[in-house]
Enzyme design. Structure first.
Site, PDB file in Angstrom:
ATOM      1  N   PRO A  30       0.850  -1.198   0.000  1.00 35.18           N
ATOM      2  CA  PRO A  30       0.000   0.000   0.000  1.00 35.18           C
ATOM      3  C   PRO A  30       0.881   1.241   0.000  1.00 35.18           C
ATOM      4  O   PRO A  30       1.849   1.306   0.752  1.00 35.18           O
ATOM      5  CB  PRO A  30      -0.768  -0.121   1.328  1.00 35.18           C
ATOM      6  CG  PRO A  30       0.101  -0.963   2.212  1.00 35.18           C
ATOM      7  CD  PRO A  30       0.855  -1.888   1.301  1.00 35.18           C
ATOM      8  N   CYS A  73       1.821   3.355  10.071  1.00 35.37           N
ATOM      9  CA  CYS A  73       2.050   4.648   9.400  1.00 35.37           C
ATOM     10  C   CYS A  73       2.751   5.616  10.355  1.00 35.37           C
ATOM     11  O   CYS A  73       2.252   5.885  11.449  1.00 35.37           O
ATOM     12  CB  CYS A  73       0.738   5.260   8.905  1.00 35.37           C
ATOM     13  SG  CYS A  73       1.014   6.870   8.144  1.00 35.37           S
ATOM     14  N   ASP A  95      12.658  -2.719   1.151  1.00 32.59           N
ATOM     15  CA  ASP A  95      13.948  -2.802   0.464  1.00 32.59           C
ATOM     16  C   ASP A  95      14.120  -3.956  -0.509  1.00 32.59           C
ATOM     17  O   ASP A  95      15.251  -4.290  -0.852  1.00 32.59           O
ATOM     18  CB  ASP A  95      15.100  -2.792   1.486  1.00 32.59           C
ATOM     19  CG  ASP A  95      14.991  -1.599   2.395  1.00 32.59           C
ATOM     20  OD1 ASP A  95      14.999  -0.477   1.900  1.00 32.59           O
ATOM     21  OD2 ASP A  95      14.820  -1.796   3.619  1.00 32.59           O
ATOM     22  N   GLY A 114       7.242  -2.042  -2.552  1.00 36.35           N
ATOM     23  CA  GLY A 114       6.696  -0.691  -2.538  1.00 36.35           C
ATOM     24  C   GLY A 114       7.470   0.197  -3.490  1.00 36.35           C
ATOM     25  O   GLY A 114       7.223   0.227  -4.695  1.00 36.35           O
TER      26      GLY A 114
END
Ligand SMILES: Cc1cc2nc3c(=O)[nH]c(=O)nc-3n(C[C@H](O)[C@H](O)[C@H](O)COP(=O)(O)O)c2cc1C
Length: 325
Positions: free
Chosen positions: A28, A112, A212, A233
């Site tokens: 996400p 988050c 990563d 991501g």
């Protein structure tokens, strides 16, 4: 089950009734993982895709904005909606909301690090508040039969990630996704894959690693931690074909990668749902990511950065990709 055989790697992970071999998922990313991007990543082999984080409170009070973020296409194989909030009752309402009916599962954001989220007691703030985190997870689990996962970080003020992982398991979550950086670390340095291996060793539920993985080498290294799934991501920014590259030695192999055609498709999906006035501002970051490895004059790069005409931007990219071949 994880088996290494001369660098061949076999893991099967179940999400609901879907069994996935060696899952590689799209992470996400707020302001990034729009419907078009999720679709093109899926076509290149992303086994599951997660929406950007959706506020449970906003879903109750201003559903229109959330509706736009939850548009999906049939290209997505396993669709997961990520929700965030600090109120168990709102989180419960969110998973029952008709807006999220089409999703195969739900992910709860407990990682988050954005200050305005943490100040509100949401996202990574929940890492320091195990009892509220537990209440939220239990209320979401009680509200749905679909798979529920939790995505979290290595810690906020406390470094209690093992206790946190076990709490998630005790609450009955279907899998956890671990991004092994603390809130203070943000996105800097390298994520702690030793901590990822520790988490994997401590729980019986599937563990997805986030952080990563950007190429075949880092994918292999992360898989050595024993994780059941891997999330990509930043490695997919401007490179949705990374999923095809990472699957190039597997049964999910894709023969031909048409990079410019992919960009056109991403934008064409967005055009089906969004006004041009919004699109030309929104798409600027994606255009720059797509252009990052292209030999482009600085004035053309500036035109992309300040895009006022999406077709003009596409022409610039088309020309640059033709030169690249
Ligand atoms: C622009 C951006 C937006 C992000 N938004 C979210 C989000 O909405 N929810 C979430 O759980 N993580 C979010 N993340 C974190 C990523 O999902 C991922 O865990 C992190 O970037 C590490 O993985 P990577 O190295 O593959 O990028 C975001 C990361 C970036 C770079």
């Amino acid at each position: 089950m994880t088996v290494f055989l001369f660098l061949c790697y076999y893991v099967y992970m179940k999400i609901g009734n879907k069994e996935i071999e060696n899952p590689i998922m799209l992470a996400p990313m707020a302001g990034v993982t729009d419907v078009g991007f999720r679709a093109v990543c899926s076509k290149f082999g992303a086994d599951a895709t997660v929406t950007e984080m959706l506020s449970a409170r906003a879903m109750a009070h201003n559903p229109r904005k959330t509706e736009f973020m939850t548009i999906t296409t049939d290209a997505e194989k396993v669709k997961i909606a990520q929700i965030f909030g600090h109120e168990p009752e709102y989180m419960q309402r969110a998973v029952k909301s008709p807006i999220l009916e089409k999703f195969d599962g739900f992910d709860i954001n407990m990682g988050c690090p954005a200050p305005k989220i943490v100040r509100n007691g949401e996202g990574a703030a929940l890492l320091d508040n195990l009892s509220l985190a537990k209440d939220i997870i239990c209320s979401v689990k009680n509200a749905t039969d679909r798979p529920v996962s939790v995505k979290f970080r290595k810690g906020n003020r406390l470094k209690n990630y093992l206790e946190f992982a076990r709490m998630c398991e005790d609450c009955g979550v279907d899998f956890i996704t671990f991004h092994a950086r603390t809130v203070a670390e943000g996105y800097a340095g390298h994520s702690d894959w030793e901590a990822l291996a520790e988490v994997k060793a401590k729980v019986k539920i599937p563990v997805v690693g986030s952080g990563d993985v950007v190429d075949a080498k880092s994918l292999l290294e992360m898989r050595k931690t024993g994780v059941d799934g891997v999330m990509i991501g930043r490695g997919a920014l401007g490179r949705p074909w990374i999923f095809a590259e990472l699957n190039s030695n597997s049964s999910k192999k894709i023969e031909k990668i048409d990079k410019f055609g992919t960009i056109e498709e991403h934008i064409s999906i967005l055009r089906q749902h969004f006004e041009d006035s919004w699109l030309k501002l929104y798409i600027r970051k994606h255009l720059l990511w797509y252009a990052k490895d292209l030999p482009l004059a600085s004035n053309l790069r500036l035109t992309l950065a300040t895009c006022n005409d999406v077709d003009e931007a596409l022409d610039i990219l088309k020309e640059a990709f033709l030169k690249e071949v």
